[in-house]
Scaffold this active site. Structure first.
Site, PDB file in Angstrom:
ATOM      1  N   ARG A  15       0.839  -1.207   0.000  1.00  0.00           N
ATOM      2  CA  ARG A  15       0.000   0.000   0.000  1.00  0.00           C
ATOM      3  C   ARG A  15       0.872   1.255   0.000  1.00  0.00           C
ATOM      4  NH1 ARG A  15      -0.891   4.777   2.698  1.00  0.00           N
ATOM      5  NH2 ARG A  15      -0.398   3.752   4.667  1.00  0.00           N
ATOM      6  N   HIS A 207       6.243   4.348  12.772  1.00  0.00           N
ATOM      7  CA  HIS A 207       6.189   4.323  11.303  1.00  0.00           C
ATOM      8  C   HIS A 207       7.150   5.415  10.806  1.00  0.00           C
ATOM      9  CE1 HIS A 207       3.684   3.841   7.482  1.00  0.00           C
ATOM     10  NE2 HIS A 207       4.378   4.927   7.230  1.00  0.00           N
ATOM     11  N   CYS A 240       6.274  10.073   0.250  1.00  0.00           N
ATOM     12  CA  CYS A 240       5.058  10.832   0.532  1.00  0.00           C
ATOM     13  C   CYS A 240       4.926  11.917  -0.518  1.00  0.00           C
ATOM     14  CB  CYS A 240       5.123  11.442   1.932  1.00  0.00           C
ATOM     15  SG  CYS A 240       3.757  12.577   2.246  1.00  0.00           S
TER      16      CYS A 240
END
Length: 299
Positions: A15, A207, A240
């Protein structure tokens, strides 16, 4: 506190690792990646994201991925479901666990999910209620816990506030994300300290992204405090889109190698994992960002 005896790795490559890839990746490749990760011993794999294909085209095949994956006993296949529609779709596909994501930064929240932090939390209430009815656990992500591309430094108290809101809402675990990878070990400890005042340590996950090469050092720092869940991505895939220059997630291979050295159990076969990182990066034409993975593949 001291190191945990055992750590659960959550591989987010299918993902978080693939979602920003510009070229469409075949569903079969995604399915093989998930299966190879399970084969390497991963017991928690983030398989898909039930978001609008308009926003994340790479995840347009989420339904197919979730329904076609080879489920193995003892493995949790989770999906990101930012809203009720996403959750309903994921439930139809037999998802094991879902996740919602908020941010500790107002500016990031507005750019990333187009609403304030308070509004984002409000949106999650019906998602949590519906998931609880369906008997599905919900994980909460908090992004920008150690810095924001727009706001810079983020106060630990703000991270604690958003984390507590997610936890109080019913999230069984809160994953603390250094989205742009600017954190350093002392900052990571201070942030964790603030969050752990409200949430038990065994309900927290780290994370961390490796943009500035600090992810492993930061993980070592929070492991010392007792964190026992780590999100990582095979071959360090991912990044990101809202954080310029942000490198990928910390590589699963590097985390497993670190845990081996610390004598912490994790249940993963490092050679099989390294072979998986080598295979996926060759398949999608991406560099392998795992130092341990590259070294093992060269042996």
């Amino acid at each position: 506190m001291g190191f945990p005896k055992q750590v659960r790795l959550v591989d987010v490559a299918p993902r978080d690792g693939l979602q920003n890839e510009p070229d469409a990746i075949a569903t079969d490749t995604k399915l093989e990646l998930i299966d190879r990760l399970a084969n390497a011993g991963l017991r928690h794999i983030e398989a898909a994201s039930f978001v609008s294909p308009k926003w994340v085209p790479q995840m347009a095949d989420h339904r197919e991925v979730m329904t076609r994956l080879q489920r193995r006993p003892g493995v949790t296949y989770s999906a990101l479901t930012p809203n009720l529609k996403g959750l309903e779709n994921a439930l139809e596909c037999g998802v094991d666990e879902v996740a919602v994501f908020g941010a500790a930064s107002e500016a990031f929240s507005k750019k990333n999910i187009n609403c304030t932090i308070a509004e984002s939390l409000e949106r999650f209430t019906p998602v949590l209620e519906r998931a609880q009815q369906a008997g599905i656990r919900v994980r909460g992500y908090v992004s920008c816990v150690l810095g924001c591309p727009y706001e810079g430094e983020i106060a630990p108290a703000r991270v604690a506030e958003v984390s507590k809101a997610l936890f109080d809402m019913g999230c069984f675990e809160v994953s603390l994300g250094d989205t742009i990878g600017t954190g350093t070990p002392l900052k990571a400890k201070r942030m964790l300290e603030a969050v752990a005042r409200d949430i038990p340590m065994d309900r927290l996950a780290a994370h961390f992204h490796d943009t500035y090469g600090q992810a492993l050092a930061n993980l070592y720092a929070v492991l010392e405090e007792g964190v026992a869940v780590i999100d990582s991505s095979v071959a360090g895939l991912g990044g990101c889109p809202y954080a310029k220059g942000a490198a990928g997630n910390v590589a699963s291979e590097d985390v497993a190698y670190l845990l081996n050295g610390l004598g912490i159990e994790h249940g993963i076969d490092l050679d099989t994992l390294a072979a998986t990182g080598d295979w996926i990066t060759r398949t999608i034409g991406r560099p392998n960002r795992s130092k341990a993975g590259v070294a093992l593949a060269a042996n």
